[in-house]
Design a protein around this motif. Structure first.
Motif, PDB file in Angstrom:
ATOM      1  N   ARG A  79       0.738  -1.217   0.116  1.00  0.00           N
ATOM      2  CA  ARG A  79       0.074  -0.174   0.263  1.00  0.00           C
ATOM      3  C   ARG A  79       0.730   1.247  -0.042  1.00  0.00           C
ATOM      4  O   ARG A  79       1.789   1.272   0.953  1.00  0.00           O
ATOM      5  N   PRO A  80       0.537   2.138  -0.819  1.00  0.00           N
ATOM      6  CA  PRO A  80       1.211   3.424  -0.921  1.00  0.00           C
ATOM      7  C   PRO A  80       1.024   4.198   0.418  1.00  0.00           C
ATOM      8  O   PRO A  80       0.100   4.116   1.102  1.00  0.00           O
ATOM      9  N   LYS A  81       2.238   4.967   0.904  1.00  0.00           N
ATOM     10  CA  LYS A  81       2.042   5.971   2.251  1.00  0.00           C
ATOM     11  C   LYS A  81       1.195   7.117   1.919  1.00  0.00           C
ATOM     12  O   LYS A  81       1.369   7.342   0.784  1.00  0.00           O
ATOM     13  N   PRO A  82       0.268   7.342   2.790  1.00  0.00           N
ATOM     14  CA  PRO A  82      -0.251   8.757   2.691  1.00  0.00           C
ATOM     15  C   PRO A  82       0.486   9.890   2.560  1.00  0.00           C
ATOM     16  O   PRO A  82       1.698  10.012   3.327  1.00  0.00           O
ATOM     17  N   HIS A  83       0.294  10.797   1.562  1.00  0.00           N
ATOM     18  CA  HIS A  83       1.120  11.932   1.127  1.00  0.00           C
ATOM     19  C   HIS A  83       0.542  13.094   2.041  1.00  0.00           C
ATOM     20  O   HIS A  83      -0.514  13.680   2.269  1.00  0.00           O
ATOM     21  N   ARG A  84       1.569  13.632   2.873  1.00  0.00           N
ATOM     22  CA  ARG A  84       1.395  14.763   3.780  1.00  0.00           C
ATOM     23  C   ARG A  84       2.100  16.102   2.965  1.00  0.00           C
ATOM     24  O   ARG A  84       3.006  15.968   2.889  1.00  0.00           O
TER      25      ARG A  84
END
Length: 100
Positions: A79-84
């Motif tokens: 799963r891709p990491k959430p973009h902050r």
């Protein structure tokens, strides 16, 4: 005169230390008496017996039956990491110029 006396005392001390170290090393590695271990067995010719006859035939080993392997669980996609969003940071020299 005094300097010669100090040099002689240093020489005597150095020789005494040298002899003490050499004596300790010789005592530890050369003159100690060690006791044999508890499981020490004296070696003799009776302990080794070799026969010149033919070897006793052995039964062939049966091949072990193989159990089927368990199916491995299917791999999942990472799963891709959430973009902050990046926050604006003050520059490192901003506080220095503000104080003056």
């Amino acid at each position: 005169m005094r300097r010669e006396k100090e040099r002689f005392q240093a020489l005597v001390a150095a020789v005494a230390i040298y002899l003490a170290v050499v004596g300790a090393v010789l005592y530890f590695f050369g003159f100690r008496h060690e006791e044999p271990s508890r499981h020490y067995v004296e070696k003799n010719r009776n302990g080794i017996a070799v026969s010149l006859g033919t070897p006793v035939p052995t039964r062939p080993k049966a091949h072990p039956t193989h159990r089927p392997r368990k199916a491995a669980p299917p791999k999942t996609a990472p799963r891709p990491k959430p973009h902050r969003p990046k926050t604006a940071r003050p520059s490192p020299t901003a506080h220095k110029t503000a104080r003056k």
